[in-house]
Structure formats: C-alpha cells, structure tokens
Design an enzyme around this catalytic site. Structure first.
Site, short mmCIF file in Angstrom:
data_model
loop_
_atom_site.label_atom_id
_atom_site.label_comp_id
_atom_site.label_asym_id
_atom_site.label_seq_id
_atom_site.Cartn_x
_atom_site.Cartn_y
_atom_site.Cartn_z
N GLU A 168 31.69 3.35 3.51
CA GLU A 168 31.54 4.46 4.43
C GLU A 168 32.28 5.68 3.91
O GLU A 168 33.49 5.83 4.15
CB GLU A 168 32.11 4.08 5.80
N GLU A 186 38.47 5.72 10.81
CA GLU A 186 39.11 6.32 12.00
C GLU A 186 40.42 5.61 12.33
O GLU A 186 41.37 6.22 12.79
CB GLU A 186 38.12 6.30 13.18
N HIS A 210 38.40 0.56 9.45
CA HIS A 210 37.52 1.72 9.64
C HIS A 210 38.32 3.00 9.37
O HIS A 210 39.51 3.06 9.70
CB HIS A 210 36.95 1.73 11.06
N ASN A 214 28.22 0.11 15.69
CA ASN A 214 29.63 0.31 16.06
C ASN A 214 29.68 1.35 17.17
O ASN A 214 29.49 2.54 16.93
CB ASN A 214 30.38 0.79 14.80
N TRP A 215 29.96 0.89 18.38
CA TRP A 215 29.93 1.81 19.53
C TRP A 215 31.15 2.72 19.60
O TRP A 215 31.18 3.64 20.40
CB TRP A 215 29.85 1.00 20.83
N LYS A 216 32.17 2.40 18.81
CA LYS A 216 33.43 3.17 18.87
C LYS A 216 33.91 3.23 20.32
O LYS A 216 33.73 2.25 21.05
CB LYS A 216 33.23 4.56 18.25
N GLY A 275 27.02 4.32 13.62
CA GLY A 275 27.80 4.83 14.75
C GLY A 275 26.90 5.54 15.74
O GLY A 275 26.23 4.94 16.57
N GLY A 276 26.84 6.86 15.62
CA GLY A 276 26.12 7.71 16.57
C GLY A 276 24.73 7.24 16.94
O GLY A 276 24.37 7.19 18.13
N GLY A 327 29.61 10.65 11.02
CA GLY A 327 29.44 11.57 12.14
C GLY A 327 29.17 13.01 11.73
O GLY A 327 29.25 13.92 12.56
N SER A 371 26.28 8.52 9.01
CA SER A 371 25.12 9.33 9.40
C SER A 371 23.78 8.63 9.14
O SER A 371 22.81 9.27 8.74
CB SER A 371 25.16 10.70 8.71
P1 PGA Z 1 28.02 7.49 12.14
O1 PGA Z 1 29.30 6.49 12.09
O2 PGA Z 1 26.80 6.61 12.01
O3 PGA Z 1 28.12 8.16 13.47
O4 PGA Z 1 28.16 8.43 10.99
C1 PGA Z 1 29.35 5.42 11.21
C2 PGA Z 1 30.65 4.69 11.36
O5 PGA Z 1 31.70 5.32 11.56
O6 PGA Z 1 30.69 3.44 11.28
#
Ligand code: PGA
Length: 258
Positions: free
Chosen positions: A171, A101, A99, A11-13, A238-239, A177, A217
């Site tokens: 999640e 966010e 998600h 997930n590149w956000k 994500g990251g 993150g 993470s």
């Molecule tokens: P992260 O994000 O791997 O940076 O913790 C995961 C996500 O939000 O899908």
C-alpha cells in the site's frame, strides 16, 4: 505455477456502527455473484465494535472476517487494546497489521508489527501485513529499500513454512485515499521486489507462495487492471468498500478475472 487464490479485503477503517454494519452485510448478500468462484476469498474488516455482529451476519455467506489491528500480548493491563485470542473468539480469521495509518498516527513501528505478526500466527489468524513507501521516500528513490526493510523487520523470526499463512499488502502511502492509485507498472515493480525480498528471507519456493495484495485508491473501475497483473493476488480496499454496491462491483470483477 498454479493460479493463487485471489483475496479481496474491505477495510472499513473507523466507519459503521453495529447496525450500519448489519445493514451493509444484508445488502451485500443480495449483490454477491450467483455462482461465486472458489478462487476468490472475500474478507471484511469492520471496527472492533461490529466484529461479533458481522460474524453472525456472514455465517451462511462466503465471507471471512478480519480485524483491523491487534495487540501482541494475549491479555494484560493494556487499556484500550484487543488481543488476538479475543479476535479469534469473535470470529476473525485474519487481522490487518502495520497499516500506514497505524504507523503514522499511533506510533506503530516495524518492531511492534513484527510482534503482532507473531501473535497472529501463534493463534492461527492470518496477518495481513501492510507495507508501503511515502511519496517523499518514492521521490528520493528509496521505495525498494523501504519495502525491504519493512518486510524484513516485520517477518524477522518467522519461519518459511508460514509463508502460506501470511498475506502482504503493498500500500503506497501516497495512494491511500488520494484518488491516485499506483500505475500497473509501479505496482508490478513493487510486488516483484516484495517477492524477491521474501525469497531472500525464505528461499525461492516459500517466497513464491506468499500472497501479495495491492491497496491504495482501488475502485470498481481500476480493480480489473490490478488483477490482470500476475503478481497481484488481490486488493485491500478502503473508501470503495464502504458502499455495498461499489464493493459488489469490485467482487464481480474479481470473480470474472479468477
Ligand atoms: P483506499 O484505502 O482504498 O481508501 O485508498 C486503502 C487502505 O488504506 O487500505
């Protein structure tokens, strides 16, 4: 029970322009396992602006495309929104919905998530439905209750024969993150509870077929630990998915574990 398919979703956000996205895929292509296991599905979720370019770039690669969100209506006066038919036409086979966010910053509710799950299924896209508790909810002992209600509301009205078409991502909000992933035990507990909730909704057999990913993470160093858990069908990353070398390392672990 047969081993379920492993899904690794990047997930590149809100990262990467179209040209950065193309460069990423080019680099990743050179780093993919030489004899990829059929048991691993690789999925990239770029921002809307890069979807078509990534769809083109992955044409001859074993990679699927996902969007990060969608509106529930097919079309209409919804400035700034993108519908499921538009995503499908751009080459998506998956769409992330709910998600944390989106829930936290953009007013996503279980009711809108439910409409988005329905819209995705109606048009043949697989929703990747995100659920997870905040740290406060975990501290108050509310984790299971939060997961049950998010899942039950999001899947309201969805028939059990769609279990294979849906992906759930557990999640924990506090793990996203933060550099502080859930422990294997916390993940196992949550995944078992999600599956039990799905079994309550759909019965044991259909509930057992629902793929459940872990997210929060995940790194090349800890992915092996999560994939070693039988209840974990893959990861939402994500990251650590933004750099092709890091993401390729994660994929390599997934391929050896499948
Ligand atoms: P992260 O994000 O791997 O940076 O913790 C995961 C996500 O939000 O899908």
């Amino acid at each position: 029970m047969a081993q379920r398919q492993r899904l690794i979703v990047g997930n590149w956000k809100m990262h990467k322009t179209t040209s950065e996205a193309q460069a990423f895929v080019k680099q990743l292509a050179g780093l993919l396992p030489k004899s990829p296991s059929a048991g691993v599905t690789i999925i990239l979720a770029p921002p809307f602006t890069a979807l078509s370019a990534v769809a083109d770039a992955i044409k001859s690669l074993p990679i699927e495309l996902s969007a990060q969100d969608a509106h529930w209506e097919d079309l209409g006066a919804f400035t700034g929104e993108v519908s499921v038919p538009m995503l499908k036409n751009a080459g998506c086979r998956y769409v992330i919905v709910g998600h944390s966010e989106r829930r936290r910053y953009f007013g996503e509710t279980d009711a809108t998530v439910n409409k988005k799950v329905g819209a995705a299924l109606r048009h043949g896209l697989r929703p990747i439905l995100c659920v997870g508790e905040t740290w406060e909810q975990r501290s108050n002992g509310e984790t299971k209750q939060v997961l049950s209600s998010q899942l039950t509301d999001a899947l309201s009205g969805i028939e059990k024969d769609r279990a294979d078409d849906i992906v759930v991502a557990y999640e924990p909000v506090w793990a996203i993150g933060s550099g502080r992933p859930a422990t294997a035990e916390e993940a196992l507990d949550a995944h078992r509870h999600i599956r039990a909730t799905a079994a309550t909704l759909w019965g044991q057999e259909a509930g057992g077929r629902l793929p459940i990913l872990y997210g929060g993470s995940v790194t090349p160093d800890n992915i092996g630990e999560f994939l070693a858990i039988r209840e974990v069908d893959g990861a939402l990353i994500g990251g650590a998915c933004l750099d092709p070398a890091q993401f390729a390392k994660i994929l390599a672990v997934a391929h050896t574990n499948s």
